[in-house]
Design an enzyme around this catalytic site. Structure first.
Site, PDB file in Angstrom:
ATOM      1  N   ASP A 172       0.833  -1.203   0.000  1.00 50.94           N
ATOM      2  CA  ASP A 172       0.000   0.000   0.000  1.00 50.94           C
ATOM      3  C   ASP A 172       0.868   1.254   0.000  1.00 50.94           C
ATOM      4  OD1 ASP A 172      -2.014   1.852   0.258  1.00 50.94           O
ATOM      5  OD2 ASP A 172      -2.630   1.251   2.265  1.00 50.94           O
ATOM      6  N   ASP A 216      -2.568   6.455  -5.575  1.00 49.76           N
ATOM      7  CA  ASP A 216      -2.710   5.556  -4.431  1.00 49.76           C
ATOM      8  C   ASP A 216      -2.965   4.133  -4.929  1.00 49.76           C
ATOM      9  OD1 ASP A 216      -3.062   4.639  -1.803  1.00 49.76           O
ATOM     10  OD2 ASP A 216      -5.218   5.031  -1.867  1.00 49.76           O
TER      11      ASP A 216
END
Length: 463
Positions: free
Chosen positions: A146, A339
């Protein structure tokens, strides 16, 4: 003679006009077999196997719910659940960005005050996973990767409060000869956004926007990314971990920008450079590489702006090769981050309205589906009985004249076991809410993060 000359000139003009139309991309479409948008039941190998073998260290990226995953949850999340969790992540990122200046530290023993502290956005659905080794001897663990999170963590025995179910055995620090707790009041302890002390031992806490959380000891141990071995890597050793979206993963690999992230901790080894390619569908594989391996040219690079996340600047959108009439200030007023953990790209309201309007104009031959008012995606089509569909291309532009033509798997979001597919973009509620460039639009691109140069680069058709 004059008439013949005029006729020839007219032919040349029409030919020039046709070439100009093609050059401008005014009729760019994707001819797509609907089956190419749907995951298969069998895992496909990496598209470029030689690249996968030659670049080290290379971690294989897979969708945690697809057939390439080693995880086998009893119940898989539905596309509708994924979108709902995705919105929780986006809401959490928006709250975090707006409240960043007011964010403080917590102190005291391991308690509910640690759990309720917000840190770094939402865990989200954790679409993509990798495998790493922790400890001596090394134990293989499956982690979500992430770019929107910083603290790397895994569940650890004895799990004094609660551990969620995971695929591999829970990491046992007592079986590792290189495990050490981080001391309280040390610089590494203070670098953790939410920290506390238990005697002389540093504690950490992370709660994500969807309600998932992890709390435990902040520690260091050997991290193995075959063939590389990283000594004294700091991570969270979770003693209380819970959340409906954690699935059966062992934890998370944080690739964010702060000092506690993997990227910062390994800066001497990998120069704060990494790249990944997200697979087109869940039955395919991608890769995550570290170090200066990328061959992306400067013309495909856009600047990273300062901030807590990876900020980039979008400047425009196109449909079927035609640039949409959107003022650049629409994007600059809102700002944008890239992201890996957000699924659907979020755009400023005016930009999204222009995009969906132009997209719908080219999709009138298909049956549009009426969706509930609270559904995230609102430009959806029923392709029942359709084997091959024609969809307009979608392009995105960033600062530095970076222009990306999205893969067809980056345009449509499909729903399992159905013929329903939707435009894979959504609008934010407010014009000033942060835009987010999500992972659907990143599919099949090699995305390189070159932190020393302050650039993010894109190269198409990489996996």
């Amino acid at each position: 003679m004059a008439n013949s000359l005029l006729f020839n000139l007219l032919q040349i003009y029409l030919l020039f006009l046709s070439f100009s139309t093609c050059a401008l991309g005014l009729a760019k479409f994707h001819e797509v077999d609907l089956r190419d948008l749907t995951s298969k039941n069998v895992c496909s190998p990496p598209k470029d196997m030689e690249r996968f073998k030659s670049v080290k260290p290379t971690l294989k990226i897979v969708d945690r719910q697809g057939p390439c995953s080693t995880l086998h949850p009893a119940e898989k999340l539905s596309p509708e659940q994924i979108l709902s969790i995705d919105q929780s992540r986006v809401d959490s990122i928006h709250r975090q960005i707006s409240a960043l200046s007011r964010k403080g530290k917590t102190s005291g023993p391991l308690s509910s005050s640690l759990i309720t502290a917000q840190d770094g956005g939402s865990y989200g659905v954790g679409n993509y996973i990798v495998q790493v080794g922790i400890g001596t001897p090394s134990k293989t663990l499956t982690l979500v990767f992430d770019t929107g999170s910083d603290v790397t963590w895994t569940q650890c025995k004895p799990c004094q409060v609660y551990c969620h179910k995971q695929q591999e055995p829970i990491f046992d620090p007592s079986q590792s000869s290189t495990f050490m707790n981080v001391s309280c009041n040390s610089t590494p302890c203070n670098d953790v956004s939410v920290n506390s002390c238990w005697g002389s031992t540093c504690l950490y806490g992370v709660q994500y926007g969807d309600g998932s959380y992890t709390v435990g000891y902040y520690a260091e141990d050997t991290l193995t990314l075959t063939p590389d071995i990283i000594q004294k890597f700091r991570f969270g050793c979770g003693q209380n971990n819970n959340g409906s979206t954690l699935g059966e993963v062992a934890g998370l690999l944080g690739l964010g920008r702060t000092s506690e992230s993997f990227v910062s901790q390994t800066s001497n080894k990998y120069q704060r450079i990494f790249e990944y390619c997200l697979p087109p569908i869940s039955s395919s594989t991608g890769y995550l590489n570290f170090g200066s391996n990328s061959d992306i040219s400067n013309k495909n690079r856009t600047p990273i702006k300062p901030g807590s996340h990876y900020y980039i600047t979008m400047t425009g959108l196109s449909v079927a090769g035609k640039t949409l009439p959107i003022s650049p200030t629409v994007f600059s007023d809102a700002g944008m981050i890239i992201d890996s953990g957000t699924v659907i790209t979020r755009l400023p309201p005016d930009a999204y309205k222009a995009l969906k309007s132009a997209f719908r104009e080219h999709m009138t031959q298909y049956k549009m589906v009426q969706v509930p008012d609270n559904f995230l995606l609102d430009t959806c089509y029923d392709f029942t009985g359709v084997d091959n569909m024609t969809i307009p291309s979608v392009g995105v532009q960033f600062v530095n004249n970076v222009s990306l033509d999205l893969d067809h798997n980056g345009i449509m979001y499909t729903f399992s076991n159905s013929q329903l597919a939707c435009l894979a973009f959504a609008g934010n509620r407010n014009a000033t809410s942060l835009g987010i460039y999500g992972n659907v639009q990143q599919r099949t691109f090699n995305v390189v993060y070159d932190i020393p140069k302050g650039e993010i680069g894109f190269s198409p058709d990489a996996c």
